[in-house]
Write a protein that holds these residues in place. Structure first.
Motif, short mmCIF file in Angstrom:
data_model
loop_
_atom_site.label_atom_id
_atom_site.label_comp_id
_atom_site.label_asym_id
_atom_site.label_seq_id
_atom_site.Cartn_x
_atom_site.Cartn_y
_atom_site.Cartn_z
N THR A 18 0.84 -1.19 0.00
CA THR A 18 0.00 0.00 0.00
C THR A 18 0.89 1.25 0.00
O THR A 18 1.88 1.30 0.71
CB THR A 18 -0.90 0.04 1.25
N VAL A 19 0.52 2.22 -0.83
CA VAL A 19 1.20 3.51 -0.85
C VAL A 19 0.17 4.62 -0.82
O VAL A 19 -1.00 4.41 -1.16
CB VAL A 19 2.10 3.67 -2.10
N THR A 20 0.61 5.80 -0.41
CA THR A 20 -0.26 6.97 -0.43
C THR A 20 0.11 7.81 -1.65
O THR A 20 1.28 8.15 -1.85
CB THR A 20 -0.07 7.81 0.84
N VAL A 21 -0.90 8.12 -2.47
CA VAL A 21 -0.69 8.90 -3.68
C VAL A 21 -1.43 10.22 -3.54
O VAL A 21 -2.62 10.24 -3.19
CB VAL A 21 -1.17 8.14 -4.93
N SER A 22 -0.74 11.34 -3.82
CA SER A 22 -1.37 12.65 -3.80
C SER A 22 -1.78 13.02 -5.23
O SER A 22 -0.94 13.05 -6.13
CB SER A 22 -0.42 13.71 -3.27
N VAL A 23 -3.06 13.30 -5.40
CA VAL A 23 -3.59 13.66 -6.71
C VAL A 23 -3.98 15.13 -6.66
O VAL A 23 -4.77 15.55 -5.81
CB VAL A 23 -4.81 12.79 -7.07
N ASP A 24 -3.42 15.93 -7.57
CA ASP A 24 -3.72 17.35 -7.63
C ASP A 24 -4.82 17.60 -8.66
O ASP A 24 -4.87 16.96 -9.70
CB ASP A 24 -2.48 18.16 -8.04
N ARG A 25 -5.68 18.57 -8.34
CA ARG A 25 -6.69 19.01 -9.30
C ARG A 25 -6.82 20.52 -9.15
O ARG A 25 -6.65 21.08 -8.07
CB ARG A 25 -8.01 18.30 -9.11
N TRP A 26 -7.13 21.16 -10.26
CA TRP A 26 -7.26 22.61 -10.29
C TRP A 26 -8.72 22.99 -10.39
O TRP A 26 -9.44 22.46 -11.23
CB TRP A 26 -6.48 23.20 -11.47
N ILE A 27 -9.15 23.91 -9.52
CA ILE A 27 -10.53 24.39 -9.59
C ILE A 27 -10.50 25.92 -9.62
O ILE A 27 -9.51 26.55 -9.25
CB ILE A 27 -11.38 23.91 -8.39
N GLN A 28 -11.61 26.48 -10.06
CA GLN A 28 -11.70 27.93 -10.09
C GLN A 28 -12.54 28.40 -8.92
O GLN A 28 -13.64 27.90 -8.66
CB GLN A 28 -12.35 28.38 -11.40
N HIS A 29 -12.00 29.39 -8.19
CA HIS A 29 -12.71 29.94 -7.04
C HIS A 29 -13.96 30.66 -7.51
O HIS A 29 -13.97 31.33 -8.54
CB HIS A 29 -11.80 30.91 -6.28
N ARG A 31 -15.77 33.21 -6.27
CA ARG A 31 -15.84 34.67 -6.26
C ARG A 31 -14.68 35.34 -6.98
O ARG A 31 -14.86 36.27 -7.77
CB ARG A 31 -15.87 35.18 -4.82
N THR A 32 -13.46 34.90 -6.68
CA THR A 32 -12.29 35.58 -7.23
C THR A 32 -11.90 35.05 -8.61
O THR A 32 -11.11 35.69 -9.30
CB THR A 32 -11.09 35.41 -6.29
N HIS A 33 -12.41 33.90 -8.98
CA HIS A 33 -12.12 33.26 -10.28
C HIS A 33 -10.64 32.93 -10.46
O HIS A 33 -10.15 32.84 -11.58
CB HIS A 33 -12.63 34.12 -11.44
N LYS A 34 -9.93 32.81 -9.34
CA LYS A 34 -8.54 32.39 -9.40
C LYS A 34 -8.48 30.87 -9.43
O LYS A 34 -9.34 30.19 -8.86
CB LYS A 34 -7.75 32.90 -8.19
#
Length: 150
Positions: A18-29, A31-34
């Motif tokens: 077993t390993v721990t994998v970090s998965v990144d995802r990008w979302i848009q805020h 209010r600020t749309h960042k």
């Protein structure tokens, strides 16, 4: 339906298979749309214990393996400890880390031995040159003293 995710191994060796994998995802805020990066950590099944920390992998959903483990290793995309790319069809062909380290240590030892041999040869050459120059210097010195006496 199988879902594939790409992530980086953040923890390995603590749990068997077993390993721990970090998965990144990008979302848009909203209010600020960042753009904001959100990271999700998931437990992944590694059947042959080949993954190490910092490896980039593709994981896929599978039937539940344990209470928190829903994903399994699909492909090793990049090895983090060496930066080598591996065959995507045969991800288990990676050289284990321990063997790689041993090979590097042997190569370093061989280089050190070669350097020592070269240094010893250089010292012997210098010793021979200095002995010939001192012999010439002593003979010249004796001749000079003899010529001054007469």
């Amino acid at each position: 339906m199988t879902v594939s995710l790409i992530g980086k191994v953040t923890k390995s060796g603590c749990m068997n298979k077993t390993v721990t994998v970090s998965v990144d995802r990008w979302i848009q805020h909203e209010r600020t749309h960042k753009m904001i990066r959100q990271t999700t950590k998931v437990l992944t099944h590694d059947p042959k214990n080949v993954l190490r920390t910092e490896d980039t992998v593709r994981i896929k959903t599978c039937p539940r393996k344990s209470r928190k483990k829903f994903y399994e290793l699909d492909v090793i995309l990049k090895r983090g400890w060496d930066g080598l790319l591996f065959d995507r069809l045969n991800p288990t062909k990676a050289v284990p880390l321990l063997e790689r380290v041993k090979q590097q240590q042997k190569q370093q030892q061989q280089k050190q031995q070669q350097q020592k041999q070269q240094q010893q040869k250089g010292q012997l050459d210098q010793a021979e040159k200095s002995s010939t120059t001192t012999m010439n210097g002593t003979t010249n010195g004796t001749e000079a003293t003899e010529s001054t006496k007469t």
